[in-house]
Design a protein around this motif. Structure first.
Motif, PDB file in Angstrom:
ATOM      1  N   ALA A  93      19.604  19.875 -24.075  1.00  0.00           N
ATOM      2  CA  ALA A  93      20.556  19.762 -22.906  1.00  0.00           C
ATOM      3  C   ALA A  93      20.994  21.224 -22.220  1.00  0.00           C
ATOM      4  CB  ALA A  93      21.714  19.229 -23.057  1.00  0.00           C
ATOM      5  N   TYR A  94      21.123  22.235 -23.250  1.00  0.00           N
ATOM      6  CA  TYR A  94      21.467  23.576 -23.066  1.00  0.00           C
ATOM      7  C   TYR A  94      20.120  24.136 -22.556  1.00  0.00           C
ATOM      8  CZ  TYR A  94      26.095  23.992 -24.641  1.00  0.00           C
ATOM      9  OH  TYR A  94      27.496  24.013 -24.683  1.00  0.00           O
ATOM     10  N   ARG A  95      19.118  23.960 -23.031  1.00  0.00           N
ATOM     11  CA  ARG A  95      17.868  24.196 -22.523  1.00  0.00           C
ATOM     12  C   ARG A  95      17.501  23.972 -21.122  1.00  0.00           C
ATOM     13  NH1 ARG A  95      12.884  22.632 -21.710  1.00  0.00           N
ATOM     14  NH2 ARG A  95      13.208  20.678 -22.399  1.00  0.00           N
ATOM     15  N   LEU A  96      17.619  22.802 -20.753  1.00  0.00           N
ATOM     16  CA  LEU A  96      17.331  22.361 -19.589  1.00  0.00           C
ATOM     17  C   LEU A  96      18.623  22.847 -18.507  1.00  0.00           C
ATOM     18  CD1 LEU A  96      16.817  18.451 -19.974  1.00  0.00           C
ATOM     19  CD2 LEU A  96      15.078  20.454 -19.500  1.00  0.00           C
ATOM     20  N   ALA A  97      19.623  23.073 -19.006  1.00  0.00           N
ATOM     21  CA  ALA A  97      20.803  23.560 -18.210  1.00  0.00           C
ATOM     22  C   ALA A  97      20.460  25.124 -17.742  1.00  0.00           C
ATOM     23  CB  ALA A  97      22.231  23.382 -18.998  1.00  0.00           C
ATOM     24  N   SER A  98      19.999  25.854 -18.822  1.00  0.00           N
ATOM     25  CA  SER A  98      19.774  27.254 -18.786  1.00  0.00           C
ATOM     26  C   SER A  98      18.631  27.339 -17.385  1.00  0.00           C
ATOM     27  CB  SER A  98      19.388  27.997 -19.859  1.00  0.00           C
ATOM     28  OG  SER A  98      19.031  28.978 -19.832  1.00  0.00           O
ATOM     29  N   LYS A  99      17.652  26.417 -17.590  1.00  0.00           N
ATOM     30  CA  LYS A  99      16.355  26.601 -16.647  1.00  0.00           C
ATOM     31  C   LYS A  99      16.745  26.424 -15.429  1.00  0.00           C
ATOM     32  CE  LYS A  99      11.573  25.271 -16.929  1.00  0.00           C
ATOM     33  NZ  LYS A  99      10.743  24.327 -17.688  1.00  0.00           N
ATOM     34  N   ALA A 100      17.838  25.074 -15.438  1.00  0.00           N
ATOM     35  CA  ALA A 100      18.130  24.823 -13.927  1.00  0.00           C
ATOM     36  C   ALA A 100      19.036  25.847 -13.441  1.00  0.00           C
ATOM     37  CB  ALA A 100      18.909  23.276 -14.057  1.00  0.00           C
ATOM     38  N   GLY A 101      20.108  26.439 -14.093  1.00  0.00           N
ATOM     39  CA  GLY A 101      20.921  27.301 -13.711  1.00  0.00           C
ATOM     40  C   GLY A 101      20.218  28.496 -13.221  1.00  0.00           C
ATOM     41  N   GLN A 102      19.211  29.108 -14.098  1.00  0.00           N
ATOM     42  CA  GLN A 102      18.621  30.118 -13.589  1.00  0.00           C
ATOM     43  C   GLN A 102      17.941  30.125 -12.200  1.00  0.00           C
ATOM     44  OE1 GLN A 102      16.017  30.946 -16.657  1.00  0.00           O
ATOM     45  NE2 GLN A 102      17.515  31.989 -18.140  1.00  0.00           N
ATOM     46  N   ARG A 103      17.352  28.794 -12.021  1.00  0.00           N
ATOM     47  CA  ARG A 103      16.719  28.618 -10.867  1.00  0.00           C
ATOM     48  C   ARG A 103      17.734  28.498  -9.718  1.00  0.00           C
ATOM     49  NH1 ARG A 103      11.453  25.957 -10.314  1.00  0.00           N
ATOM     50  NH2 ARG A 103      10.482  27.123 -12.231  1.00  0.00           N
ATOM     51  N   ALA A 104      18.799  27.772 -10.088  1.00  0.00           N
ATOM     52  CA  ALA A 104      19.849  27.840  -8.763  1.00  0.00           C
ATOM     53  C   ALA A 104      20.596  29.062  -8.436  1.00  0.00           C
ATOM     54  CB  ALA A 104      20.821  26.677  -9.461  1.00  0.00           C
TER      55      ALA A 104
END
Length: 130
Positions: free
Chosen positions: A109-120
């Motif tokens: 979940a942290y990995r996905l959040a990091s990836k989505a956060g960087q894109r956003a």
């Protein structure tokens, strides 16, 4: 507490491919599709509001407490299941397996959040997390 072949991931490989496509078009994310989509939507909203750094700080500050709660809840669930009485040596093996599986999901979940956060952050030119 069941362990399966995909127990450490929030997405199957096929779902992750689809999720990666949605990263480029977050409006296509659907919270009914599960936690990975919700994470993407949350990161997008936080970046739009330029609140991502505060949210990440709050999450990391509470991480230790959340991990302790996982251990406590899992222990109680295993004992209450009645499958292994307290003191049974097999309980420790089951507890370890269940906790590792849940912690892997937290990491994912942290990995996905990091990836989505960087894109956003890039998309909205917002402040990145510290």
């Amino acid at each position: 507490l069941e362990t399966g072949s995909n127990s450490g991931n929030l997405l199957t490989p096929a779902e992750e491919d689809s999720w990666n496509l949605i990263l480029d078009n977050p409006e296509a994310a659907d919270p009914d599709q599960g936690p990975a989509h919700s994470i993407l939507i949350d990161m997008e909203c936080l970046a739009m509001l330029n609140r991502l750094p505060d949210a990440v700080e709050s999450l990391t500050g509470d991480l230790q407490n959340q991990l302790n709660q996982i251990l406590t809840r899992t222990t109680h669930q295993l004992i209450e299941s009645g499958k292994y009485p307290q003191g049974d040596k097999r309980l420790l093996t089951q507890l370890f397996s269940a906790v590792v599986s849940q912690l892997n999901r937290v990491v994912d979940a942290y990995r996905l959040a990091s990836k989505a956060g960087q894109r956003a952050v890039t998309r909205h030119k917002a402040d990145s997390a510290r």
